[in-house]
Motif scaffolding. Structure first.
Motif, short mmCIF file in Angstrom:
data_model
loop_
_atom_site.label_atom_id
_atom_site.label_comp_id
_atom_site.label_asym_id
_atom_site.label_seq_id
_atom_site.Cartn_x
_atom_site.Cartn_y
_atom_site.Cartn_z
N GLN A 58 40.53 35.91 34.34
CA GLN A 58 41.99 36.35 34.02
C GLN A 58 42.32 37.68 34.13
O GLN A 58 43.25 38.33 34.70
CB GLN A 58 42.59 35.59 32.90
N ILE A 62 44.43 39.89 37.11
CA ILE A 62 45.76 40.92 36.72
C ILE A 62 45.23 42.35 37.34
O ILE A 62 46.23 43.03 37.71
CB ILE A 62 45.96 40.69 35.09
N LYS A 66 47.48 44.64 39.76
CA LYS A 66 47.92 45.90 39.49
C LYS A 66 47.52 46.98 40.41
O LYS A 66 48.29 48.03 40.46
CB LYS A 66 47.55 46.19 38.00
N CYS A 83 52.54 39.01 35.91
CA CYS A 83 51.44 38.32 36.53
C CYS A 83 50.77 37.34 35.86
O CYS A 83 50.47 37.89 34.50
CB CYS A 83 50.41 39.41 37.06
N ASP A 84 50.61 36.39 36.16
CA ASP A 84 49.90 35.12 35.31
C ASP A 84 49.02 34.55 36.35
O ASP A 84 49.25 34.43 37.52
CB ASP A 84 50.85 34.23 34.66
N ALA A 100 47.68 32.26 41.02
CA ALA A 100 48.37 33.58 40.35
C ALA A 100 49.74 33.72 40.87
O ALA A 100 50.07 33.57 41.92
CB ALA A 100 47.45 34.67 41.01
N ALA A 102 52.85 36.52 40.81
CA ALA A 102 53.12 37.73 40.47
C ALA A 102 54.91 38.08 40.59
O ALA A 102 55.41 37.24 41.47
CB ALA A 102 52.67 38.65 41.20
N ALA A 117 45.17 38.95 43.25
CA ALA A 117 44.76 38.34 41.96
C ALA A 117 44.05 37.27 42.11
O ALA A 117 43.13 37.08 41.37
CB ALA A 117 46.30 37.90 41.14
#
Length: 160
Positions: A58, A62, A66, A83-84, A100, A102, A117
């Motif tokens: 996880q 992320i 980034k 973002c998850d 993912a 974003a 991600a």
């Protein structure tokens, strides 16, 4: 068709987005990593010696999102507002599905961040489990949905 990432000399360039307007943009990507039944079981039971595989994946996903413009040469540096990453353990097919999402408000899309991600999360799962399962395979990394921007909404049905 004119290629937007090629200059008059035929060399790569970063597209100028200064004239574009800011819009809310969101992208969701998908990918999976197939593995041995025992590996998936050990992930689900927290029995991988390197630690909590999905928690580390996880964070890696992320961090990858980034850092997307640092690894994709023509990708713009953009402000990511969120973002998850979600994981689904598929015991019928011995794989982990990775989603993912974003989000940004800006002049250019966030698809590459979502795809990165997923990629980083999958690679991290591989890294954390490779001591017990070198046969793992990362599969089907793809954009499944994007909204916002001039081109509007794109959505694909995921055939896993």
């Amino acid at each position: 068709m004119e290629l937007s990432h090629i200059n008059e000399e035929g060399r790569a360039k970063m597209v100028d987005i200064s004239e574009k307007t800011d819009t809310v943009r969101e992208a969701t990507a998908f990918g999976s990593i197939s593995m041995k039944e025992e590996t998936l079981k050990r992930i689900s039971e927290g029995e991988i010696k390197k630690g909590d595989v999905l928690a580390v994946a996880q964070v890696a996903g992320i961090m990858g999102a980034k850092n997307t413009p640092n690894i994709i040469p023509m990708c713009h540096s953009i402000f990511m507002s969120g973002c998850d990453i979600k994981f689904q353990l598929d015991f019928d097919n011995n794989k982990v599905d990775i989603y993912a999402t974003a989000k940004t408000i800006g002049k250019t899309g966030i698809e590459m961040e979502a795809i990165t991600a997923v990629s980083c999360a999958a690679i991290t799962i591989y890294d954390m489990c490779k001591a017990i399962d070198k046969d793992m395979v990362i599969n089907n990394i793809m954009l499944i949905k994007k909204t916002g921007g001039k081109s509007g909404t794109f959505e694909r049905k995921v055939d896993k």
